[in-house]
Design a protein around this motif. Sequence first.
Motif, PDB file in Angstrom:
ATOM      1  N   ASP A 112       2.207   2.731 -15.371  1.00 62.42           N
ATOM      2  CA  ASP A 112       2.470   3.522 -16.452  1.00 62.42           C
ATOM      3  C   ASP A 112       3.217   4.761 -15.988  1.00 62.42           C
ATOM      4  OD1 ASP A 112       1.776   4.124 -19.407  1.00 62.42           O
ATOM      5  OD2 ASP A 112       1.061   6.134 -18.177  1.00 62.42           O
ATOM      6  N   THR A 113       3.249   5.267 -14.998  1.00 57.63           N
ATOM      7  CA  THR A 113       3.868   6.537 -14.524  1.00 57.63           C
ATOM      8  C   THR A 113       5.303   6.113 -14.366  1.00 57.63           C
ATOM      9  OG1 THR A 113       1.881   7.455 -13.510  1.00 57.63           O
ATOM     10  CG2 THR A 113       4.031   8.185 -12.725  1.00 57.63           C
ATOM     11  N   ALA A 114       5.459   4.917 -13.688  1.00 60.48           N
ATOM     12  CA  ALA A 114       6.875   4.525 -13.240  1.00 60.48           C
ATOM     13  C   ALA A 114       7.619   4.393 -14.620  1.00 60.48           C
ATOM     14  CB  ALA A 114       6.669   3.224 -12.362  1.00 60.48           C
ATOM     15  N   LEU A 115       6.889   3.615 -15.500  1.00 59.13           N
ATOM     16  CA  LEU A 115       7.729   3.525 -16.621  1.00 59.13           C
ATOM     17  C   LEU A 115       7.907   4.748 -17.602  1.00 59.13           C
ATOM     18  CD1 LEU A 115       6.093   0.087 -18.035  1.00 59.13           C
ATOM     19  CD2 LEU A 115       8.276   0.374 -16.857  1.00 59.13           C
ATOM     20  N   SER A 116       6.966   5.656 -17.655  1.00 60.94           N
ATOM     21  CA  SER A 116       7.000   6.555 -18.621  1.00 60.94           C
ATOM     22  C   SER A 116       7.620   7.893 -18.174  1.00 60.94           C
ATOM     23  CB  SER A 116       5.554   7.290 -19.175  1.00 60.94           C
ATOM     24  OG  SER A 116       4.652   7.530 -18.139  1.00 60.94           O
ATOM     25  N   THR A 117       7.807   8.024 -16.953  1.00 61.75           N
ATOM     26  CA  THR A 117       8.439   9.495 -16.332  1.00 61.75           C
ATOM     27  C   THR A 117       9.641   9.211 -15.516  1.00 61.75           C
ATOM     28  OG1 THR A 117       7.128   9.315 -14.402  1.00 61.75           O
ATOM     29  CG2 THR A 117       6.079  10.345 -15.902  1.00 61.75           C
ATOM     30  N   SER A 118      10.134   7.858 -15.608  1.00 57.53           N
ATOM     31  CA  SER A 118      11.542   7.664 -14.865  1.00 57.53           C
ATOM     32  C   SER A 118      12.850   7.774 -15.958  1.00 57.53           C
ATOM     33  CB  SER A 118      11.542   6.526 -14.205  1.00 57.53           C
ATOM     34  OG  SER A 118      10.308   6.320 -13.337  1.00 57.53           O
ATOM     35  N   PRO A 126       0.832  -1.066   0.005  1.00 53.09           N
ATOM     36  CA  PRO A 126       0.027   0.042   0.099  1.00 53.09           C
ATOM     37  C   PRO A 126       0.775   1.208   0.126  1.00 53.09           C
ATOM     38  CG  PRO A 126      -0.035  -1.080   2.197  1.00 53.09           C
ATOM     39  CD  PRO A 126       0.817  -2.072   1.343  1.00 53.09           C
ATOM     40  N   GLY A 127       0.365   2.474  -0.519  1.00 57.94           N
ATOM     41  CA  GLY A 127       0.983   3.562  -0.478  1.00 57.94           C
ATOM     42  C   GLY A 127       1.667   4.146   0.858  1.00 57.94           C
ATOM     43  N   GLY A 128       0.826   3.744   1.947  1.00 55.52           N
ATOM     44  CA  GLY A 128       1.394   4.209   3.216  1.00 55.52           C
ATOM     45  C   GLY A 128       2.902   3.623   3.486  1.00 55.52           C
ATOM     46  N   VAL A 129       2.683   2.239   3.164  1.00 53.50           N
ATOM     47  CA  VAL A 129       4.213   1.791   3.391  1.00 53.50           C
ATOM     48  C   VAL A 129       5.144   2.100   2.467  1.00 53.50           C
ATOM     49  CG1 VAL A 129       5.300  -0.541   2.846  1.00 53.50           C
ATOM     50  CG2 VAL A 129       3.134  -0.628   4.000  1.00 53.50           C
ATOM     51  N   LEU A 130       5.027   2.759   1.333  1.00 53.63           N
ATOM     52  CA  LEU A 130       5.955   3.129   0.552  1.00 53.63           C
ATOM     53  C   LEU A 130       6.273   4.475   0.969  1.00 53.63           C
ATOM     54  CD1 LEU A 130       4.585   1.995  -2.953  1.00 53.63           C
ATOM     55  CD2 LEU A 130       6.728   1.052  -1.795  1.00 53.63           C
ATOM     56  N   ARG A 131       5.280   5.060   1.364  1.00 51.22           N
ATOM     57  CA  ARG A 131       5.655   6.790   1.801  1.00 51.22           C
ATOM     58  C   ARG A 131       6.532   6.528   3.024  1.00 51.22           C
ATOM     59  NH1 ARG A 131       0.726   7.567  -0.625  1.00 51.22           N
ATOM     60  NH2 ARG A 131      -0.486   6.976   1.349  1.00 51.22           N
ATOM     61  N   ALA A 132       6.253   5.728   3.894  1.00 47.67           N
ATOM     62  CA  ALA A 132       7.026   5.500   5.006  1.00 47.67           C
ATOM     63  C   ALA A 132       8.455   5.013   4.848  1.00 47.67           C
ATOM     64  CB  ALA A 132       6.493   4.690   6.264  1.00 47.67           C
ATOM     65  N   GLU A 133       8.738   4.611   3.843  1.00 46.01           N
ATOM     66  CA  GLU A 133      10.094   4.381   3.255  1.00 46.01           C
ATOM     67  C   GLU A 133      10.958   5.324   2.319  1.00 46.01           C
ATOM     68  OE1 GLU A 133      11.896   1.058   2.998  1.00 46.01           O
ATOM     69  OE2 GLU A 133      10.944   0.896   4.646  1.00 46.01           O
ATOM     70  N   GLN A 134      10.061   6.638   2.325  1.00 51.13           N
ATOM     71  CA  GLN A 134      10.563   7.987   1.749  1.00 51.13           C
ATOM     72  C   GLN A 134      10.480   7.683  -0.058  1.00 51.13           C
ATOM     73  OE1 GLN A 134      14.053   8.666   4.054  1.00 51.13           O
ATOM     74  NE2 GLN A 134      12.601   9.930   5.408  1.00 51.13           N
ATOM     75  N   VAL A 135       9.719   6.967  -0.391  1.00 50.71           N
ATOM     76  CA  VAL A 135       9.685   6.881  -1.788  1.00 50.71           C
ATOM     77  C   VAL A 135       8.202   7.115  -2.155  1.00 50.71           C
ATOM     78  CG1 VAL A 135      11.364   4.717  -2.006  1.00 50.71           C
ATOM     79  CG2 VAL A 135       9.227   4.211  -1.804  1.00 50.71           C
ATOM     80  N   ARG A 136       8.058   7.409  -3.446  1.00 47.08           N
ATOM     81  CA  ARG A 136       6.484   7.769  -3.898  1.00 47.08           C
ATOM     82  C   ARG A 136       5.857   6.568  -4.636  1.00 47.08           C
ATOM     83  NH1 ARG A 136       6.226  10.407  -7.992  1.00 47.08           N
ATOM     84  NH2 ARG A 136       8.332  10.956  -8.406  1.00 47.08           N
ATOM     85  N   PRO A 137       4.568   6.368  -3.942  1.00 45.82           N
ATOM     86  CA  PRO A 137       3.862   5.058  -4.807  1.00 45.82           C
ATOM     87  C   PRO A 137       3.565   5.784  -6.227  1.00 45.82           C
ATOM     88  CG  PRO A 137       2.807   5.801  -2.925  1.00 45.82           C
ATOM     89  CD  PRO A 137       3.685   6.780  -3.043  1.00 45.82           C
ATOM     90  N   ALA A 138       3.559   4.747  -7.135  1.00 42.32           N
ATOM     91  CA  ALA A 138       3.159   5.174  -8.683  1.00 42.32           C
ATOM     92  C   ALA A 138       2.440   4.122  -9.316  1.00 42.32           C
ATOM     93  CB  ALA A 138       4.598   5.530  -9.334  1.00 42.32           C
ATOM     94  N   ASP A 139       1.625   4.363 -10.202  1.00 41.48           N
ATOM     95  CA  ASP A 139       1.040   3.228 -11.154  1.00 41.48           C
ATOM     96  C   ASP A 139       2.304   2.768 -12.044  1.00 41.48           C
ATOM     97  OD1 ASP A 139       0.974   4.925 -13.315  1.00 41.48           O
ATOM     98  OD2 ASP A 139      -0.882   5.392 -12.731  1.00 41.48           O
TER      99      ASP A 139
END
Length: 343
Positions: free
Chosen positions: A201-207, A186-199
């Motif tokens: 398509d977003t992770a592929l197309s904007t990184s 879940p997003g909360g786990v990722l944000r606690a790791e100091q990273v942003r959750p992404a779908d």
Amino acid sequence: MTKPVVLLDPHPRQRERIFNAAQWERLTAMAEVVQSEHAPMDDGLVEAMLPEAVAIIGQTPLPAARVERAAKLRAVLNVEGNFYQNIDYHACLTRGIAVLSIAPAFAVPVAEMVLALALDLARGVTAADGAVRAGTERYGLAGNQDAVLLSEARVGLIGYGNIGRALRRMLAGFAADIQVYDPWLPGGVLRAEQVRPADLDTALSTSRFIFILAGVTSDNQGFLGRAALERIAPGSIVVLGSRAGVVDFDAFTDLANAGHFRAATDVFPDEPIAAGDPVRQSRLLLSPHRAGGTPAAMEAIGEMVLDDLDLILRGLPPQRLQPARWETVLKMRSPPAQGGKLP
């Protein structure tokens, strides 16, 4: 007092590569070890010793009928790194038998390697070496026309398990903008790791940098197909560091050959790679599935196994290895590395 019985069945790994002399002495001090050296343990020996075994170190097949006969069994410590489907996990977990993997031992070595491959692609290290040797080198700015900085770049992590977490810590020094696609978190786990959750398509197309670190499961085999890979922004740097089964490897190679993105891989659909495999002539930066298997990782495996085995024999919960979880273990599909031939 009679020592507890431990079955050592590590094939395809070798005992001497898992335990150094001091570690082996520690193991034999805490348990009576029944071992198979260079082949899977004979079924007859397994059947004879299983009723007395308190732990198994290795990948011994454990269907439900065997689990029923293993009255004293408390733990299975898999020393290859994956949760294979040769164990009845339902029977083990119902009986309170811990099934553990040494995967955490490989997290830092693999993270270092995928970072090294990305930096090589970004700064043209291997390409520049080849140019110097061929007498076609270019100096200064002329030799850096295609150079990309990882510092402050947007980075996409596809999968956020042991390797992803280790890599995130390394990327902190680059002040990278990290986004993560992982449908199991879940997003909360990722944000606690100091990273942003992404779908996806977003992770592929904007990184600008993409690290593919997801393991193979029954849900995601080949999920990075040609259409998904084509969403990667032109000129991006892509490193495949988990298992080849999560991508359409032919499409991955085709797009790298076409110059759509710069790419490296440490894993392949078939290992060892066939002599005539066209990947050998591709534009991919190639590493022969060696990211995790370092001497330091092998030593760490021995320490982790012994630490957790000691806790288990004292009636305490393991702390260092990765436990099989009821909700996810039956989905795991990662194959053995190198066609099952491991040191």
